[in-house]
Design an enzyme around this catalytic site. Sequence first.
Site, mmCIF file in Angstrom:
data_model
loop_
_atom_site.group_PDB
_atom_site.id
_atom_site.type_symbol
_atom_site.label_atom_id
_atom_site.label_comp_id
_atom_site.label_asym_id
_atom_site.label_seq_id
_atom_site.Cartn_x
_atom_site.Cartn_y
_atom_site.Cartn_z
ATOM 1 N N ILE A 1 0.464 -4.521 -2.497
ATOM 2 C CA ILE A 1 1.245 -3.803 -1.479
ATOM 3 C C ILE A 1 2.241 -2.828 -2.104
ATOM 4 C CG2 ILE A 1 2.683 -4.125 0.606
ATOM 5 C CD1 ILE A 1 -0.234 -5.157 0.755
ATOM 6 N N HIS B 1 5.668 -15.142 0.200
ATOM 7 C CA HIS B 1 7.036 -15.631 0.398
ATOM 8 C C HIS B 1 7.268 -16.979 -0.258
ATOM 9 C CE1 HIS B 1 5.937 -12.796 3.522
ATOM 10 N NE2 HIS B 1 7.166 -12.366 3.416
ATOM 11 N N CYS C 1 2.330 -9.060 1.227
ATOM 12 C CA CYS C 1 3.497 -8.165 1.177
ATOM 13 C C CYS C 1 3.752 -7.812 -0.284
ATOM 14 C CB CYS C 1 4.715 -8.839 1.820
ATOM 15 S SG CYS C 1 6.055 -7.678 2.213
HETATM 16 N N1 GLN Z 1 5.790 -1.333 -0.664
HETATM 17 C C1 GLN Z 1 6.811 -2.284 -0.418
HETATM 18 C C2 GLN Z 1 6.724 -3.377 -1.470
HETATM 19 O O1 GLN Z 1 5.657 -3.629 -1.941
HETATM 20 C C3 GLN Z 1 6.651 -2.919 0.949
HETATM 21 C C4 GLN Z 1 7.748 -3.897 1.217
HETATM 22 C C5 GLN Z 1 7.701 -4.497 2.600
HETATM 23 O O2 GLN Z 1 6.700 -4.501 3.257
HETATM 24 N N2 GLN Z 1 8.786 -5.025 3.079
HETATM 25 O O3 GLN Z 1 7.717 -4.004 -1.781
HETATM 26 ZN ZN ZN Z 2 5.538 -6.342 3.857
#
Ligand code: GLN
Ligand code: ZN
Length: 754
Positions: free
Chosen positions: A430, A694, A726
């Site tokens: 991500i 998380h 994430c």
């Molecule tokens: N690109 C961001 C990361 O990888 C996305 C963070 C998020 O979704 N809160 O940290």
């Molecule tokens: Zn995220």
Amino acid sequence: MKTSIIGFPRVGELRELKFATEKYFRKEITAEELEKKGKELRLKHWQLLVDQGIDFIPSGDFSFFDTILDTAVLLNLVPKKYQELGLPPLETYFALARGYQGESGDVTALAMKKWFNTNYHYMVPEIDDDTELKLVGNQLFTTFSEAKEAGIQTRPTIVGPFTLLKLATYHGPKQAKDFYEEAIIAYTQIFDQLTKLGCEWFQIDEPALVLDLTPTDIQQFRELYEKLLAKKGQLKILVQTYFGDVRNGYQELIELPFDGIGLDFVEGRKTIDLLEEHGFSKEKTLFAGIVNGKNIWKNNYQKTLELLEMIQPFGDIVLNTSCSLLHVPFTLANENVLEKDVTAYFSFAVEKLTELNDLKKILEDKKINQDLLKANSVLFTQERFVKNKRVAKQIEALTKNDYVRLPKLSERAIIQKEKLELPTLPTTTIGSFPQTREVKQNRAKFKKGEITEAEYIAFNRKKIDECIAFQETIGLDVLVHGEFERNDMVEYFGESLEGYLFTEKAWVQSYGTRCVKPPIIWGDVSRSKPITVAYSKYAQTLTHKPMKGMLTGPVTILNWSFPREDISLKEATLQLALAIQEEVLDLEANGIEIIQIDEAALREKLPLRQSDWHTEYLDWAIPAFRLVHSKVQPTTQIHTHMCYSEFADIIQDIDHMDADVISFEASRSNLDILDALKAIDFQTQVGPGVYDIHSPRVPSVEEIETTIQNILNKLPIEKIWINPDCGLKTRGVSETQASLKNLVLAAKKVRGGV
Ligand code: GLN
Ligand code: ZN
């Protein structure tokens, strides 16, 4: 004329409560020491309210973690598994808030949810069929007495039964209504105890009244309160609403024998119409929410006085904030860097108390206090030098075509497939990689001027080298540079855009001990130079695989900033969209073929009433996102990413963002979202997160394979991407590496097998 507030920022002027609580978590101080700190802060805050001349001072708005959790504990809504740990009360409380792992057992925390349309999160109470709702706690009473002993008469506050039971999760067939009888008994006992202690007013928060409510909901509310208010005796009851207007149940509300009704005239678009249409009740006090409890701008006294002129004929009024001041920073007094002519426009919690007082004084005697009014009016009549003509022209020139990307999604998919040559089930991440201590130190040193810019960049480049080498070794398909240069996904962009201001100490509680410091949109936003291009371009030189450019989208930047009040949210978002569009086109011109535009907080300002979703928000928020990417070449692949799993009800709108690929958090919600995607025949390619970032747990290859298979059972393989749910910035290095290795292996195994 009297003044009132709904609640005050309990975390303290310098986040004292946060630091004390974290010390307690680390076992550096005892429960007694933490309690002592809490008491000290409560007394300090009450005294401050007294000194500022506030007439109705709340108690019960203090909490070591969350006031909804406090109410749940007060009313015995503590699931068995937490009770069975057999821990002392404060530890049980924190077990509910944060989970517990130790000698007494292993339990996860209660779920956490966004509090209405704010960035505050509350703990969701859990109710089983054998839950008995009854008064078991005493915190509400002891804090009331504590204030009284200090010579301060407070108005205790808790959330009311209607809202509390509406927000809870039910594990059995029993629903909210089935607990009304017990709630009536418990709240009646609270009335009695408070009366005995010498309490005059009791504030019951019922913010659920501003939601879309059916006639059945309203009927239930009426029955509940008819019974409850019959038992109030001498105690005066204020029912407090906020975050909107009470258009569905207004008449019932004024007919019920409340002594006071708190209405929001700031966010409640229809509040004044409701008064005019249905009147008010002469026996009741109207707590008029006229000072904004959410934003940080100074109140426009002239406008407020005009509003009050309309409200006053309806009865006895008290000047109030529109919601708890929990949602704004503590005080301007500690901002030393911002110029005085800038801070003159701001008003944080403490300054809002002054505003209530000023308004009261002006209402009492306009002549004597005309200087107050004059000084305030100057702010709203003079130019603030925030305008940018170029931006205004750009916005004016926008046409429908600027919001449409061509060719259409399905055609682009074919073109991009040919160009990018990615395998089936492409793997990616991500964006961020672990922000280790040395990464943070590098940034801090640069900010303090301890290292040169060249040294700062050299360090980040070294991290990028390592990050790419790792991704290549394990065989990810679409790489990222790791975001080592970013502190926060919004602050980083804010710092590079014109029109933004930053505070030093303006923290706002997000949940528990976590606080955020949103940047302030001060003027028209524009981009004066490329922001991310240098690092992305550098990263692309290190690999033959596609390097994903990483940006934050306009809606998220807006939602995690304090917005202006002198222009609409729509206009502010369009300004941001144009700035990010320039960045997108620059990345593309510099050879970046895949660009991810994160919209982590897209849902944040979604109106509370579904009937307002489109007209008030989605109708401009979704096009603003399209504006950002509409001008790229068909070969450039646009990704987006969203956090939090509640998408199902706006899934069609998300498809209309017209990104080529979207990734989102899904692993914690058991991939429920897949059904929603299937149901609407979602067109965008998707990467439902295959593991939960998380938690420090490393998912096994088999586990991820199973998750992928579950996804493939619901959605066509050619549309699926494989990624974590994430960014990885909060994780440790070793667990991240192990997890990603397993992710790639799992994808390869599934590819081989299908
Ligand atoms: N690109 C961001 C990361 O990888 C996305 C963070 C998020 O979704 N809160 O940290
Ligand atoms: Zn995220």
